[in-house]
Design an enzyme around this catalytic site. Structure first.
Site, PDB file in Angstrom:
ATOM      1  N   ARG A   1       0.824  -1.228   0.000  1.00 43.61           N
ATOM      2  CA  ARG A   1       0.000   0.000   0.000  1.00 43.61           C
ATOM      3  C   ARG A   1       0.845   1.259   0.000  1.00 43.61           C
ATOM      4  NH1 ARG A   1      -3.685  -2.571   4.336  1.00 43.61           N
ATOM      5  NH2 ARG A   1      -1.636  -3.312   4.692  1.00 43.61           N
TER       6      ARG A   1
ATOM      7  N   GLU B   1       5.203  -9.502  14.903  1.00 42.93           N
ATOM      8  CA  GLU B   1       4.716 -10.006  16.184  1.00 42.93           C
ATOM      9  C   GLU B   1       5.136 -11.479  16.344  1.00 42.93           C
ATOM     10  OE1 GLU B   1       0.589  -9.288  16.655  1.00 42.93           O
ATOM     11  OE2 GLU B   1       0.553 -10.066  18.704  1.00 42.93           O
TER      12      GLU B   1
HETATM   13  P1  AMP Z   1       4.680  -1.693  11.186  1.00 44.45           P
HETATM   14  O1  AMP Z   1       5.878  -2.226  10.419  1.00 44.45           O
HETATM   15  O2  AMP Z   1       4.402  -2.451  12.436  1.00 44.45           O
HETATM   16  O3  AMP Z   1       4.782  -0.197  11.402  1.00 44.45           O
HETATM   17  O4  AMP Z   1       3.410  -1.974  10.292  1.00 44.45           O
HETATM   18  C1  AMP Z   1       3.096  -1.143   9.228  1.00 44.45           C
HETATM   19  C2  AMP Z   1       2.623  -1.929   8.033  1.00 44.45           C
HETATM   20  O5  AMP Z   1       1.666  -2.924   8.375  1.00 44.45           O
HETATM   21  C3  AMP Z   1       1.971  -0.988   7.053  1.00 44.45           C
HETATM   22  O6  AMP Z   1       2.475  -1.280   5.760  1.00 44.45           O
HETATM   23  C4  AMP Z   1       0.491  -1.269   7.155  1.00 44.45           C
HETATM   24  O7  AMP Z   1      -0.063  -1.347   5.873  1.00 44.45           O
HETATM   25  C5  AMP Z   1       0.365  -2.586   7.902  1.00 44.45           C
HETATM   26  N1  AMP Z   1      -0.483  -2.506   9.103  1.00 44.45           N
HETATM   27  C6  AMP Z   1      -0.104  -2.691  10.388  1.00 44.45           C
HETATM   28  N2  AMP Z   1      -1.123  -2.573  11.239  1.00 44.45           N
HETATM   29  C7  AMP Z   1      -2.217  -2.276  10.482  1.00 44.45           C
HETATM   30  C8  AMP Z   1      -3.603  -1.991  10.792  1.00 44.45           C
HETATM   31  N3  AMP Z   1      -4.101  -1.997  12.046  1.00 44.45           N
HETATM   32  N4  AMP Z   1      -4.437  -1.700   9.750  1.00 44.45           N
HETATM   33  C9  AMP Z   1      -3.968  -1.683   8.491  1.00 44.45           C
HETATM   34  N5  AMP Z   1      -2.687  -1.932   8.134  1.00 44.45           N
HETATM   35  C10 AMP Z   1      -1.813  -2.234   9.120  1.00 44.45           C
END
Ligand code: AMP
Length: 179
Positions: free
Chosen positions: A62, A99
């Protein structure tokens, strides 16, 4: 960090328990379907960027949507940061923790000129693991991370604070509480 973007927040749909129980999935497809909302989101992200970067880097998948629109708006090139194994040329890769388990992002080793100013973009920042891995890749390639933009921040997960500690500006349009 969050300005008054309630109009955009109202266009983001929340799907509970996707992709697994307990996760509130913040779905930007409903924002993208709204032409005025999509344009406003990109315009407001662009307004926060001071000096024009050389490249905008998008994180698969995205992030490509946000980064390509932002690159067009700013008049700069687009750098694709992809899941490992997808890019055809010589790549460098960085692991980051999920996670459960880990994942790996990659970029073409020659995608950014030495010293290039690269602006990072994704739809959402949660733990910041993917954005920080992308920032490491950009620096390993000899370029400079000028800042990072997200449509959505999940501040309770701490990613935007951790990314800010790396010493560049981090912008998001809207914040949602929780996971
Ligand atoms: P992070 O690496 O933990 O910051 O996760 C970010 C990535 O995971 C982004 O590319 C988001 O598209 C996806 N993502 C994580 N949590 C969500 C959520 N609650 N809703 C939608 N996309 C999420």
């Amino acid at each position: 960090m969050i300005a008054d973007n309630d109009d955009l927040k109202a266009l983001i749909r929340t799907i509970p328990d996707f992709p697994k129980p307990g996760i509130q999935f913040r779905d930007i497809t409903t924002l993208l379907l709204d032409g005025a909302g999509f344009a406003a989101a990109i315009g407001r992200l662009a307004l926060r960027i001071g000096e024009k970067p050389d490249l905008v880097a998008g994180i698969e998948a995205r992030g490509f949507i946000v980064a390509s629109a932002l690159a067009q708006r700013l008049g700069c090139g687009l750098l694709l940061i992809r899941k490992d194994g997808k890019l055809p040329g010589e790549t460098i890769a960085e692991d980051y923790a999920l996670e459960y388990g880990s994942d790996r992002l990659a970029m073409h080793v020659d995608a950014a000129a030495p010293g290039a100013r690269v602006w990072l973009a994704d739809d959402l920042i949660a733990t910041g693991g993917s954005a920080r891995a992308a920032a490491r890749l950009i620096r390993r390639a000899g370029a400079h991370v000028a800042g990072a933009s997200f449509i959505i921040d999940l501040p309770d997960l701490g990613g935007s604070s951790r990314l800010s500690e790396e010493g560049f500006p981090v912008h998001a349009l809207v914040a949602f509480e929780g996971h």
